[in-house]
Write a protein that holds these residues in place. Structure first.
Motif, PDB file in Angstrom:
ATOM      1  N   PHE A 110       0.826  -1.206   0.000  1.00 44.65           N
ATOM      2  CA  PHE A 110       0.000   0.000   0.000  1.00 44.65           C
ATOM      3  C   PHE A 110       0.860   1.256   0.000  1.00 44.65           C
ATOM      4  N   ARG A 111       1.906   1.286   0.826  1.00 42.97           N
ATOM      5  CA  ARG A 111       2.717   2.497   0.923  1.00 42.97           C
ATOM      6  C   ARG A 111       3.432   2.810  -0.386  1.00 42.97           C
ATOM      7  N   THR A 112       3.926   1.765  -1.058  1.00 42.87           N
ATOM      8  CA  THR A 112       4.568   2.006  -2.351  1.00 42.87           C
ATOM      9  C   THR A 112       3.565   2.558  -3.352  1.00 42.87           C
ATOM     10  N   LEU A 113       2.376   1.934  -3.406  1.00 44.38           N
ATOM     11  CA  LEU A 113       1.348   2.415  -4.323  1.00 44.38           C
ATOM     12  C   LEU A 113       0.857   3.806  -3.927  1.00 44.38           C
ATOM     13  N   ARG A 114       0.757   4.054  -2.628  1.00 43.08           N
ATOM     14  CA  ARG A 114       0.353   5.393  -2.185  1.00 43.08           C
ATOM     15  C   ARG A 114       1.340   6.452  -2.680  1.00 43.08           C
ATOM     16  N   ASN A 115       2.633   6.133  -2.569  1.00 42.90           N
ATOM     17  CA  ASN A 115       3.633   7.099  -3.024  1.00 42.90           C
ATOM     18  C   ASN A 115       3.599   7.284  -4.532  1.00 42.90           C
ATOM     19  N   MET A 116       3.323   6.194  -5.258  1.00 42.03           N
ATOM     20  CA  MET A 116       3.130   6.326  -6.702  1.00 42.03           C
ATOM     21  C   MET A 116       1.914   7.201  -6.994  1.00 42.03           C
ATOM     22  N   GLY A 117       0.877   7.048  -6.174  1.00 38.70           N
ATOM     23  CA  GLY A 117      -0.305   7.876  -6.345  1.00 38.70           C
ATOM     24  C   GLY A 117      -0.027   9.338  -6.052  1.00 38.70           C
ATOM     25  N   GLU A 118       0.747   9.589  -4.999  1.00 39.17           N
ATOM     26  CA  GLU A 118       1.090  10.973  -4.666  1.00 39.17           C
ATOM     27  C   GLU A 118       1.941  11.616  -5.754  1.00 39.17           C
ATOM     28  N   ARG A 119       2.711  10.807  -6.455  1.00 40.35           N
ATOM     29  CA  ARG A 119       3.523  11.334  -7.560  1.00 40.35           C
ATOM     30  C   ARG A 119       2.672  11.594  -8.797  1.00 40.35           C
TER      31      ARG A 119
ATOM     32  N   LEU B 159       1.283   9.053 -10.592  1.00 39.69           N
ATOM     33  CA  LEU B 159       1.444   7.954 -11.547  1.00 39.69           C
ATOM     34  C   LEU B 159       0.164   7.143 -11.744  1.00 39.69           C
ATOM     35  N   LEU B 160      -0.484   6.751 -10.666  1.00 37.85           N
ATOM     36  CA  LEU B 160      -1.558   5.775 -10.784  1.00 37.85           C
ATOM     37  C   LEU B 160      -2.710   6.277 -11.643  1.00 37.85           C
ATOM     38  N   ARG B 161      -3.055   7.549 -11.530  1.00 37.40           N
ATOM     39  CA  ARG B 161      -4.214   8.060 -12.269  1.00 37.40           C
ATOM     40  C   ARG B 161      -3.961   8.165 -13.766  1.00 37.40           C
ATOM     41  N   ARG B 162      -2.702   8.041 -14.180  1.00 36.39           N
ATOM     42  CA  ARG B 162      -2.393   8.141 -15.611  1.00 36.39           C
ATOM     43  C   ARG B 162      -2.842   6.902 -16.383  1.00 36.39           C
ATOM     44  N   PHE B 163      -2.818   5.746 -15.738  1.00 37.55           N
ATOM     45  CA  PHE B 163      -3.099   4.484 -16.419  1.00 37.55           C
ATOM     46  C   PHE B 163      -4.590   4.184 -16.382  1.00 37.55           C
ATOM     47  N   SER B 164      -5.081   3.579 -17.446  1.00 39.91           N
ATOM     48  CA  SER B 164      -6.500   3.229 -17.526  1.00 39.91           C
ATOM     49  C   SER B 164      -6.781   1.808 -17.075  1.00 39.91           C
ATOM     50  N   ALA B 165      -5.737   0.990 -16.953  1.00 33.97           N
ATOM     51  CA  ALA B 165      -5.921  -0.387 -16.482  1.00 33.97           C
ATOM     52  C   ALA B 165      -4.696  -0.821 -15.689  1.00 33.97           C
ATOM     53  N   LEU B 166      -4.922  -1.701 -14.738  1.00 29.41           N
ATOM     54  CA  LEU B 166      -3.865  -2.304 -13.925  1.00 29.41           C
ATOM     55  C   LEU B 166      -3.997  -3.811 -13.980  1.00 29.41           C
TER      56      LEU B 166
ATOM     57  N   ALA C 133      -4.835  -4.192  -0.002  1.00 25.30           N
ATOM     58  CA  ALA C 133      -3.910  -3.058  -0.039  1.00 25.30           C
ATOM     59  C   ALA C 133      -3.935  -2.374  -1.398  1.00 25.30           C
ATOM     60  N   VAL C 134      -3.958  -3.167  -2.452  1.00 28.26           N
ATOM     61  CA  VAL C 134      -4.011  -2.605  -3.809  1.00 28.26           C
ATOM     62  C   VAL C 134      -5.328  -1.867  -4.017  1.00 28.26           C
ATOM     63  N   LEU C 135      -6.423  -2.484  -3.593  1.00 30.16           N
ATOM     64  CA  LEU C 135      -7.726  -1.850  -3.774  1.00 30.16           C
ATOM     65  C   LEU C 135      -7.813  -0.526  -3.015  1.00 30.16           C
ATOM     66  N   LEU C 136      -7.268  -0.482  -1.798  1.00 26.73           N
ATOM     67  CA  LEU C 136      -7.309   0.751  -1.017  1.00 26.73           C
ATOM     68  C   LEU C 136      -6.562   1.868  -1.731  1.00 26.73           C
ATOM     69  N   ALA C 137      -5.376   1.547  -2.241  1.00 31.28           N
ATOM     70  CA  ALA C 137      -4.592   2.566  -2.947  1.00 31.28           C
ATOM     71  C   ALA C 137      -5.290   3.019  -4.220  1.00 31.28           C
ATOM     72  N   MET C 138      -5.823   2.065  -4.985  1.00 33.70           N
ATOM     73  CA  MET C 138      -6.456   2.430  -6.247  1.00 33.70           C
ATOM     74  C   MET C 138      -7.757   3.189  -6.019  1.00 33.70           C
ATOM     75  N   ARG C 139      -8.522   2.831  -4.987  1.00 36.08           N
ATOM     76  CA  ARG C 139      -9.747   3.584  -4.695  1.00 36.08           C
ATOM     77  C   ARG C 139      -9.426   5.022  -4.309  1.00 36.08           C
ATOM     78  N   THR C 140      -8.271   5.205  -3.699  1.00 34.25           N
ATOM     79  CA  THR C 140      -7.881   6.533  -3.252  1.00 34.25           C
ATOM     80  C   THR C 140      -7.370   7.396  -4.395  1.00 34.25           C
ATOM     81  N   TYR C 141      -6.566   6.802  -5.287  1.00 38.18           N
ATOM     82  CA  TYR C 141      -5.862   7.601  -6.297  1.00 38.18           C
ATOM     83  C   TYR C 141      -6.361   7.402  -7.727  1.00 38.18           C
ATOM     84  N   ALA C 142      -7.002   6.269  -8.004  1.00 37.32           N
ATOM     85  CA  ALA C 142      -7.467   6.007  -9.380  1.00 37.32           C
ATOM     86  C   ALA C 142      -8.689   5.097  -9.322  1.00 37.32           C
ATOM     87  N   PRO C 143      -9.786   5.600  -8.765  1.00 37.15           N
ATOM     88  CA  PRO C 143     -10.926   4.725  -8.473  1.00 37.15           C
ATOM     89  C   PRO C 143     -11.619   4.132  -9.690  1.00 37.15           C
ATOM     90  N   ASP C 144     -11.458   4.735 -10.862  1.00 34.26           N
ATOM     91  CA  ASP C 144     -12.156   4.236 -12.053  1.00 34.26           C
ATOM     92  C   ASP C 144     -11.328   3.268 -12.884  1.00 34.26           C
TER      93      ASP C 144
END
Length: 348
Positions: free
Chosen positions: A253-262, A264-271, A300-311
């Motif tokens: 989660f922390r790694t993905l959170r930091n990617m989200g803060e940067r 990164l996560l919202r740029r991609f349309s699929a994971l 952990a992945v779902l929590l990060a993605m819901r926070t930074y790239a929910p769609d």
């Protein structure tokens, strides 16, 4: 940034390099390495060529970079295979000659610590291939898993689309590479529950980026090989997986959170999230413990993605990364994620 392009493919009968840009583990564990070389020759018709550091532990980063340069610059070498991963390939990157690699593009196969090299090639404009390491994919005991063998063959020789399919069974328990008897029989497998889809209401087609999550975290900390202009990832497909270090759900989660803060996560349309490795010699989890670990990582992945790239469309337990069987994924190549049809197609 110019999108990465596919390098020319080898043909049966060609020479291919086998290098160890991460660690010279073939010198410590010759059984899976020799088996992998044998399969390159007999099952794929390729002639492997070793380099000075391929079987040597304790080599310098510059020596390993020199082997990579020699392999890419040799016109008789048509593809480059990593023997295995490691944990310090990031130290090799400063010694690489980007112009040399750009001038002599070749398919590079590797995963785990080789995420470093794949990310470097992405920024050099060359599509790489996540998977296909000699000791793990090709050197599997007994026989190669059919999905692994078929995917690798297509990535090596056949341009165009290839549909990834969920494995019916998988293996998560390693065996002793130092024991020759390990390689007499195939590993035991267990039934797979297939892939799990989240937000499967669209079709996404874009270029891929990602790899081993721990290695991406190191690259981000070192500020290496992550494009400054994050718009190059817009509409793309992120693929991630975790290693035999079995990072906790909190670490993931922390790694993905930091990617989200940067951003990164919202740029991609699929994971695409690889099936997590849930057993290691240091942590020989029971099936129940492994199931709890896998569930914890998914949350952990779902929590990060819901926070930074929910769609974002997410597919869990894709057979990529530190798993058996292991599908090859193009790095920088095109991936189509068809949510309504529940299909994933890569372009090799």
């Amino acid at each position: 940034m110019t999108p990465p392009s596919y390098p020319p493919k080898p043909s049966p009968g060609d020479r291919v390099a086998v290098v160890s840009p991460g660690a010279g583990l073939p010198g410590l564990f010759p059984h899976p390495f020799e088996l992998g070389l044998e399969r390159l020759r007999e099952e794929y018709g390729l002639e492997p060529v070793e380099y000075p550091t391929t079987r040597k532990m304790g080599t310098t980063a510059r020596e390993r970079a020199d082997d990579l340069h020699a392999a890419f610059a040799d016109p008789d070498i048509r593809a480059v295979f990593a023997s295995i991963g490691g944990d310090d390939q990031i130290t090799v990157l400063p010694y690489l000659d980007r112009e040399l690699l750009r001038a002599h593009p070749k398919p590079f196969f590797g995963m785990s610590d080789n995420t470093n090299m794949l990310a470097y090639l992405y920024n050099t404009g060359v599509v790489g291939y996540h998977g296909g390491t000699v000791m793990t994919s090709l050197g599997r005991s007994g026989a190669m898993a059919p999905p692994t063998a078929d995917s690798l063959r297509a990535a090596l020789f056949t341009p165009g689309p290839y549909e990834l399919r969920p494995a019916a069974r998988f293996n998560d328990i390693d065996r002793d590479w130092a024991d020759a008897a390990t390689f007499d029989a195939e590993p035991e497998t267990v039934p797979s529950t297939g892939w799990t889809w989240v937000n499967p209401d669209r079709v996404v087609e874009g270029r891929s980026w990602g790899g081993c999550l721990e290695i991406l975290g190191w690259l981000l900390m070192a500020d290496r090989e992550v494009p400054r202009d994050l718009s190059v990832f817009d509409g793309g497909v992120l693929f991630l997986e975790t290693s035999e270090d079995l990072p906790s759900g909190e670490e993931v989660f922390r790694t993905l959170r930091n990617m989200g803060e940067r951003g990164l996560l919202r740029r991609f349309s699929a994971l695409l999230m690889g099936r997590p490795k849930a057993w290691s010699f240091d942590r020989p989890n029971t099936p129940e413990e492994a199931a709890r670990y896998t569930a914890g990582q998914r949350e952990a992945v779902l929590l990060a993605m819901r926070t930074y790239a929910p769609d974002t469309t997410i597919v869990f337990d894709v057979d990529l990364g530190h798993t058996d069987p292991q599908l090859v994924v193009p790095y920088g190549g095109v991936i189509r994620v068809d949510g309504p049809a529940r299909r994933i197609t890569v372009t090799y």
